[in-house]
Design a protein around this motif. Structure first.
Motif, PDB file in Angstrom:
ATOM      1  N   HIS A  16       0.916  -0.894   0.082  1.00 57.82           N
ATOM      2  CA  HIS A  16       0.186   0.205   0.196  1.00 57.82           C
ATOM      3  C   HIS A  16       1.034   1.436  -0.275  1.00 57.82           C
ATOM      4  CE1 HIS A  16      -3.234   2.319   1.272  1.00 57.82           C
ATOM      5  NE2 HIS A  16      -2.559   3.046   2.184  1.00 57.82           N
ATOM      6  N   TYR A  17       0.804   2.228  -1.224  1.00 57.00           N
ATOM      7  CA  TYR A  17       1.234   3.431  -0.900  1.00 57.00           C
ATOM      8  C   TYR A  17       0.204   4.504  -0.352  1.00 57.00           C
ATOM      9  CZ  TYR A  17      -0.174   3.804  -5.743  1.00 57.00           C
ATOM     10  OH  TYR A  17      -0.983   3.644  -6.896  1.00 57.00           O
ATOM     11  N   HIS A  18       1.040   5.723   0.017  1.00 54.88           N
ATOM     12  CA  HIS A  18       0.218   6.945  -0.451  1.00 54.88           C
ATOM     13  C   HIS A  18       0.946   7.928  -0.220  1.00 54.88           C
ATOM     14  CE1 HIS A  18      -0.085   4.566   4.305  1.00 54.88           C
ATOM     15  NE2 HIS A  18       0.919   6.126   4.498  1.00 54.88           N
ATOM     16  N   ALA A  19       0.759   9.143  -0.384  1.00 52.23           N
ATOM     17  CA  ALA A  19       1.979  10.593  -1.075  1.00 52.23           C
ATOM     18  C   ALA A  19       1.079  11.738  -0.385  1.00 52.23           C
ATOM     19  CB  ALA A  19       2.040  10.494  -2.104  1.00 52.23           C
ATOM     20  N   ASN A  20       1.715  12.394   0.177  1.00 53.14           N
ATOM     21  CA  ASN A  20       0.937  13.681   1.015  1.00 53.14           C
ATOM     22  C   ASN A  20       1.945  14.733   0.677  1.00 53.14           C
ATOM     23  OD1 ASN A  20      -1.090  15.478   3.146  1.00 53.14           O
ATOM     24  ND2 ASN A  20       1.214  15.827   4.086  1.00 53.14           N
ATOM     25  N   MET A  21       1.283  16.192   0.308  1.00 52.68           N
ATOM     26  CA  MET A  21       1.963  17.192  -0.254  1.00 52.68           C
ATOM     27  C   MET A  21       1.384  18.701   0.007  1.00 52.68           C
ATOM     28  SD  MET A  21       1.825  16.809  -4.748  1.00 52.68           S
ATOM     29  CE  MET A  21       0.434  17.805  -4.577  1.00 52.68           C
ATOM     30  N   SER A  22       2.338  19.394   0.800  1.00 54.06           N
ATOM     31  CA  SER A  22       2.061  20.332   1.794  1.00 54.06           C
ATOM     32  C   SER A  22       2.954  21.358   1.289  1.00 54.06           C
ATOM     33  CB  SER A  22       1.924  20.029   3.563  1.00 54.06           C
ATOM     34  OG  SER A  22       3.478  19.814   3.578  1.00 54.06           O
ATOM     35  N   GLN A  23       2.861  22.530   1.298  1.00 52.25           N
ATOM     36  CA  GLN A  23       3.477  24.201   2.009  1.00 52.25           C
ATOM     37  C   GLN A  23       3.919  24.020   3.335  1.00 52.25           C
ATOM     38  OE1 GLN A  23       1.855  28.006   0.738  1.00 52.25           O
ATOM     39  NE2 GLN A  23       2.715  27.252  -2.370  1.00 52.25           N
ATOM     40  N   GLU A  24       5.140  24.396   3.220  1.00 53.53           N
ATOM     41  CA  GLU A  24       5.617  24.290   4.312  1.00 53.53           C
ATOM     42  C   GLU A  24       6.385  25.966   4.602  1.00 53.53           C
ATOM     43  OE1 GLU A  24       6.686  22.327   6.726  1.00 53.53           O
ATOM     44  OE2 GLU A  24       4.732  20.520   5.786  1.00 53.53           O
ATOM     45  N   ILE A  25       6.441  26.599   5.447  1.00 48.42           N
ATOM     46  CA  ILE A  25       7.441  27.708   5.984  1.00 48.42           C
ATOM     47  C   ILE A  25       8.165  27.729   6.547  1.00 48.42           C
ATOM     48  CG2 ILE A  25       7.093  30.336   5.797  1.00 48.42           C
ATOM     49  CD1 ILE A  25       4.391  29.693   6.412  1.00 48.42           C
ATOM     50  N   ASP A  26       9.821  27.939   5.806  1.00 43.42           N
ATOM     51  CA  ASP A  26      11.058  28.066   6.747  1.00 43.42           C
ATOM     52  C   ASP A  26      11.692  29.236   7.505  1.00 43.42           C
ATOM     53  OD1 ASP A  26      13.633  27.321   7.581  1.00 43.42           O
ATOM     54  OD2 ASP A  26      14.624  26.725   5.410  1.00 43.42           O
ATOM     55  N   ILE A  27      11.673  29.051   8.689  1.00 41.22           N
ATOM     56  CA  ILE A  27      11.800  30.571   8.959  1.00 41.22           C
ATOM     57  C   ILE A  27      12.973  30.878   9.522  1.00 41.22           C
ATOM     58  CG2 ILE A  27       9.654  31.847   8.838  1.00 41.22           C
ATOM     59  CD1 ILE A  27       9.745  30.530  11.890  1.00 41.22           C
ATOM     60  N   ARG A  28      14.037  29.198   9.336  1.00 39.42           N
ATOM     61  CA  ARG A  28      15.298  29.149  10.469  1.00 39.42           C
ATOM     62  C   ARG A  28      16.266  30.246  10.356  1.00 39.42           C
ATOM     63  NH1 ARG A  28      16.966  23.748   8.024  1.00 39.42           N
ATOM     64  NH2 ARG A  28      15.462  24.939   5.677  1.00 39.42           N
ATOM     65  N   GLN A  29      16.459  30.938   9.822  1.00 39.72           N
ATOM     66  CA  GLN A  29      16.846  32.679   9.490  1.00 39.72           C
ATOM     67  C   GLN A  29      16.523  33.653  10.024  1.00 39.72           C
ATOM     68  OE1 GLN A  29      19.631  33.690   6.889  1.00 39.72           O
ATOM     69  NE2 GLN A  29      19.276  31.363   6.225  1.00 39.72           N
ATOM     70  N   LEU A  30      15.156  33.928  10.836  1.00 39.06           N
ATOM     71  CA  LEU A  30      14.788  34.284  11.668  1.00 39.06           C
ATOM     72  C   LEU A  30      14.925  34.321  13.052  1.00 39.06           C
ATOM     73  CD1 LEU A  30      13.860  37.267  12.656  1.00 39.06           C
ATOM     74  CD2 LEU A  30      10.876  35.529  11.669  1.00 39.06           C
ATOM     75  N   ASP A  31      15.772  34.863  14.200  1.00 35.76           N
ATOM     76  CA  ASP A  31      15.534  34.721  15.821  1.00 35.76           C
ATOM     77  C   ASP A  31      14.229  34.718  15.841  1.00 35.76           C
ATOM     78  OD1 ASP A  31      15.768  34.830  17.969  1.00 35.76           O
ATOM     79  OD2 ASP A  31      17.777  35.424  18.424  1.00 35.76           O
ATOM     80  N   SER A  32      13.357  34.084  16.281  1.00 36.51           N
ATOM     81  CA  SER A  32      12.361  34.774  16.960  1.00 36.51           C
ATOM     82  C   SER A  32      11.955  35.745  18.460  1.00 36.51           C
ATOM     83  CB  SER A  32      11.180  33.261  17.204  1.00 36.51           C
ATOM     84  OG  SER A  32      11.591  32.833  17.140  1.00 36.51           O
ATOM     85  N   ALA A  33      12.907  35.074  18.694  1.00 31.75           N
ATOM     86  CA  ALA A  33      13.247  36.111  20.000  1.00 31.75           C
ATOM     87  C   ALA A  33      13.464  37.141  19.729  1.00 31.75           C
ATOM     88  CB  ALA A  33      14.320  35.529  21.288  1.00 31.75           C
ATOM     89  N   THR A  34      14.135  37.808  19.153  1.00 27.47           N
ATOM     90  CA  THR A  34      14.801  39.418  19.053  1.00 27.47           C
ATOM     91  C   THR A  34      14.686  39.868  17.469  1.00 27.47           C
ATOM     92  OG1 THR A  34      16.676  38.618  17.972  1.00 27.47           O
ATOM     93  CG2 THR A  34      16.780  38.783  20.518  1.00 27.47           C
ATOM     94  N   ASN A  35      13.883  38.934  16.929  1.00 26.48           N
ATOM     95  CA  ASN A  35      13.313  39.458  15.545  1.00 26.48           C
ATOM     96  C   ASN A  35      14.329  39.710  14.696  1.00 26.48           C
ATOM     97  OD1 ASN A  35      10.803  38.711  16.028  1.00 26.48           O
ATOM     98  ND2 ASN A  35      10.151  40.838  16.536  1.00 26.48           N
TER      99      ASN A  35
END
Length: 103
Positions: A16-35
């Motif tokens: 049995h096989y199944h696939a999932n596709m989604s849109q992801e957001i990568d925010i690793r460049q942003l330090d959320s504590a200090t913006n």
């Protein structure tokens, strides 16, 4: 591995096989504590991500015997059927490399 497709009503194994596709957001460049941004142009990176699962199932009980998966960016794949098929073939090959020999 010696598996063969069959039309038997009593197969030894179901795949049995199944696939999932989604849109992801990568925010690793942003330090959320200090913006604070690590680069001058610090915007989120949005990309399309796909996950493909391959399950081996015991037909009589429906018990999952083994599951393998692959995931990664599929940016641009949707618009190119040939490239999508190639990426799926590569993903399945990598998944099956991890299949135990004694299965």
């Amino acid at each position: 591995r010696g598996f063969e497709k069959t039309s038997s009503q009593r197969p030894d194994l179901l795949v049995h096989y199944h696939a999932n596709m989604s849109q992801e957001i990568d925010i690793r460049q942003l330090d959320s504590a200090t913006n604070y941004c690590a680069t001058y142009d610090c915007r989120p990176f949005i990309y399309d991500k796909g996950t493909l699962f391959v399950d081996f199932v015991e037909p009589a009980t429906g018990t999952l015997i083994w599951r393998g998966w692959a995931e990664g960016s599929i940016e641009g794949v949707i618009d190119n059927q040939t490239w999508m098929e190639s990426r799926i073939d590569e993903a399945v090959a990598k998944i099956l490399e991890r299949l135990p020999r004694n299965l």
